[in-house]
Design an enzyme around this catalytic site. Structure first.
Site, PDB file in Angstrom:
ATOM      1  N   THR A  87      12.643 -12.697  -4.917  1.00 29.81           N
ATOM      2  CA  THR A  87      12.490 -12.975  -3.590  1.00 29.81           C
ATOM      3  C   THR A  87      11.345 -13.755  -3.304  1.00 29.81           C
ATOM      4  O   THR A  87      11.372 -14.755  -2.354  1.00 29.81           O
ATOM      5  CB  THR A  87      12.085 -11.590  -3.090  1.00 29.81           C
ATOM      6  OG1 THR A  87      13.242 -10.860  -2.942  1.00 29.81           O
ATOM      7  CG2 THR A  87      11.851 -11.962  -1.426  1.00 29.81           C
ATOM      8  N   THR A 162      10.618  -8.193  -7.925  1.00 26.90           N
ATOM      9  CA  THR A 162       9.906  -7.153  -7.880  1.00 26.90           C
ATOM     10  C   THR A 162      10.647  -5.773  -8.392  1.00 26.90           C
ATOM     11  O   THR A 162       9.977  -4.854  -9.092  1.00 26.90           O
ATOM     12  CB  THR A 162       9.641  -6.635  -6.441  1.00 26.90           C
ATOM     13  OG1 THR A 162      10.837  -6.400  -5.697  1.00 26.90           O
ATOM     14  CG2 THR A 162       8.710  -7.528  -5.631  1.00 26.90           C
ATOM     15  N   ASP A 163      11.847  -5.757  -8.450  1.00 32.03           N
ATOM     16  CA  ASP A 163      12.742  -4.959  -9.133  1.00 32.03           C
ATOM     17  C   ASP A 163      12.214  -4.452 -10.504  1.00 32.03           C
ATOM     18  O   ASP A 163      12.180  -3.046 -10.841  1.00 32.03           O
ATOM     19  CB  ASP A 163      14.256  -5.016  -9.085  1.00 32.03           C
ATOM     20  CG  ASP A 163      14.777  -5.179  -7.708  1.00 32.03           C
ATOM     21  OD1 ASP A 163      16.023  -5.134  -7.615  1.00 32.03           O
ATOM     22  OD2 ASP A 163      13.815  -5.199  -6.889  1.00 32.03           O
ATOM     23  N   LYS A 241       7.272   0.027  -9.663  1.00 30.64           N
ATOM     24  CA  LYS A 241       7.748  -0.031  -8.316  1.00 30.64           C
ATOM     25  C   LYS A 241       8.237   1.418  -7.882  1.00 30.64           C
ATOM     26  O   LYS A 241       9.408   1.828  -8.487  1.00 30.64           O
ATOM     27  CB  LYS A 241       8.614  -1.126  -8.485  1.00 30.64           C
ATOM     28  CG  LYS A 241       9.478  -1.366  -6.600  1.00 30.64           C
ATOM     29  CD  LYS A 241      10.296  -2.354  -6.731  1.00 30.64           C
ATOM     30  CE  LYS A 241      10.729  -2.755  -5.243  1.00 30.64           C
ATOM     31  NZ  LYS A 241      11.651  -3.881  -5.201  1.00 30.64           N
TER      32      LYS A 241
HETATM   33  N1  DAS Z   1      16.223  -8.870  -6.310  1.00 30.94           N
HETATM   34  C1  DAS Z   1      14.808  -8.556  -6.460  1.00 30.94           C
HETATM   35  C2  DAS Z   1      14.033  -8.988  -7.884  1.00 30.94           C
HETATM   36  O1  DAS Z   1      14.232 -10.097  -8.092  1.00 30.94           O
HETATM   37  C3  DAS Z   1      14.300  -9.211  -5.261  1.00 30.94           C
HETATM   38  C4  DAS Z   1      12.909  -8.956  -5.250  1.00 30.94           C
HETATM   39  O2  DAS Z   1      12.353  -8.091  -4.668  1.00 30.94           O
HETATM   40  O3  DAS Z   1      11.984  -9.803  -5.614  1.00 30.94           O
HETATM   41  O4  DAS Z   1      13.453  -8.194  -8.387  1.00 30.94           O
END
Ligand code: DAS
Length: 422
Positions: A87, A162-163, A241
């Site tokens: 993101t 982030t995932d 996370k």
């Molecule tokens: N889909 C998520 C990722 O790429 C978006 C984010 O939170 O960065 O981990």
């Protein structure tokens, strides 16, 4: 020329004329309707059979970002920013609703000029993946790119989705041997082109930490609270996370953050049990990606273990219940299948409680798994850390010994109960 999503058009129908921008039609929705974003910002749907004429007033062109030329300043430290996607690197195109650009590190500097006041930035785009698509081979690529620049800079920032950021932060902690300066991973819960994005503060704090933190190791730098007070610098093998969308989603587990980093450049140390910057030589470990994680749950089919054996995995991480249990005394006991597996491959035990540590002997069932099956209990190691660590361990002389050795703080020596669910 057939009008396409993003084009500005004038549509004539039996009910009158409409002017606006054509929005993309997700495959799932019927294609016999044209959705138009009007000047007012409202969207309307027009049945195609009612359209008498459609003319393109302005054709849509994907905007090209002007990369900013970076000018180095002699008195500043140098930080490499390696972008990998996620993101933080994505921009939502409000005309079409799609993601239309993947920012490079130069773009970050263009959008966040404060970065150039903190450090000279060397930028490189390593890959462009949303982190749910990251693979073990991507972790190796990231580690290789870090190694390429590590001797020319004072620290490295990796911008990342982030995932699965905590998978990557753990993996790099094991792939980068004797890391001699900070590698700071950051991302964003809201894309950088939205006013309320957490990206700017995360980037500023991450570059500050890469430039000035006195530690050596892989850390995650993300918001410490819901508001823009500070970022936490958390060990890459003890972070996870823990919320789908909160800005402070990343939490230290069985640990506490090393430091708080502020946008004014201040670094407030919380604890110092980390390796310090040094002039040692960083090198790369290898990994064997064929490792599987199996989450334990009531009434599960023990056949999943046989499936993984058939698929020739080289190691198993069992995400067991609480102290390290699996279904043991019922018609679907996992013990027979794990007994077969442990004869061929290492079977590691972590806990799905995340907090606390597994124990091989407290209960008879645990003794069955540890002593009869020969599964290895991994103390308070997070499952995601155990997963990438086992991949690296499989390339070591003694995988089990490597798993039980504290490489990058993934095993804490003492209870840290005071930071349960902080
Ligand atoms: N889909 C998520 C990722 O790429 C978006 C984010 O939170 O960065 O981990």
């Amino acid at each position: 020329m057939k009008p396409k999503a993003g084009d500005k058009v004038k549509i004539t129908t039996s009910d009158g004329e409409f002017e606006g921008i054509i929005l993309p039609r997700p495959e799932l929705l019927s294609q016999d309707i044209t959705v138009l974003k009007l000047k007012t910002g409202y969207n309307i749907g027009i049945e195609n059979k009612k359209i008498k004429k459609m003319i393109v007033l302005e054709e849509y062109k994907t905007p090209v970002l002007k990369a900013k030329k970076l000018k180095p300043k002699a008195d500043l430290p140098t930080v490499a920013i390696l972008s990998t996607g996620g993101t933080i690197s994505s921009r939502i195109d409000y005309r079409t609703g799609g993601v239309y650009a993947d920012y490079s590190a130069e773009d970050f500097v263009a959008m966040c000029p404060e970065l150039e006041e903190i450090a000279n930035i060397k930028a490189a785009k390593v890959m462009s993946v949303m982190s749910e698509d990251a693979m073990a081979s991507d972790w190796v690529k990231m580690a290789e790119e870090v190694l390429k620049v590590i001797n020319e800079v004072d620290g490295v920032v990796i911008t990342h989705g982030t995932d699965t950021m905590h998978f990557t932060s753990a993996a790099l902690s094991f792939l980068l041997k004797d890391l001699n300066k900070p590698v700071v991973i950051t991302g964003a819960q809201r894309s950088i082109d939205r006013g309320s994005s957490d990206a700017f503060m995360n980037l500023i704090c991450a570059v500050t930490a890469a430039a000035k933190w006195d530690g050596a190791g892989v850390v995650v730098c993300m918001h410490g609270t819901m508001s823009d007070e500070f970022c936490n610098l958390t060990r890459g093998t003890k972070v996870r996370k823990m919320h789908t969308s909160r800005r402070d989603a990343f939490r230290a587990i069985n640990d506490e953050p090393f430091a708080k980093v502020f946008t004014d450049g201040k670094i407030e140390v919380i604890k110092e049990d980390y390796a310090k910057r040094n002039s040692g030589k960083t090198s790369l470990r290898e990994l064997e990606p064929r490792v599987a994680m199996v989450y334990i749950y009531p009434d599960m089919d023990p056949g999943i273990i046989d499936y993984h054996l058939k698929e020739k995995v080289h190691g198993l991480v069992i995400v067991a219940t609480a102290l390290g249990h699996v279904p043991t005394n019922n018609p679907k006991s996992l013990i027979p299948a794990l007994q077969k597996a442990a004869k061929k491959i290492p079977v590691m035990i972590c806990s799905q409680t995340l907090y606390g540590r597994v124990h091989p002997y407290v209960y008879a069932n645990l003794r069955k798994l540890s002593m009869e099956v020969g599964a290895t209990y991994l103390s308070d190691m997070l499952p995601e850390a155990a997963y990438s660590k086992l991949m690296v361990a499989l390339k070591q002389k003694d995988a089990k010994e490597f798993m039980l050795t504290n490489i990058a703080g993934e095993i804490s020596s003492r209870e840290v109960d005071d930071c349960f669910l902080i």
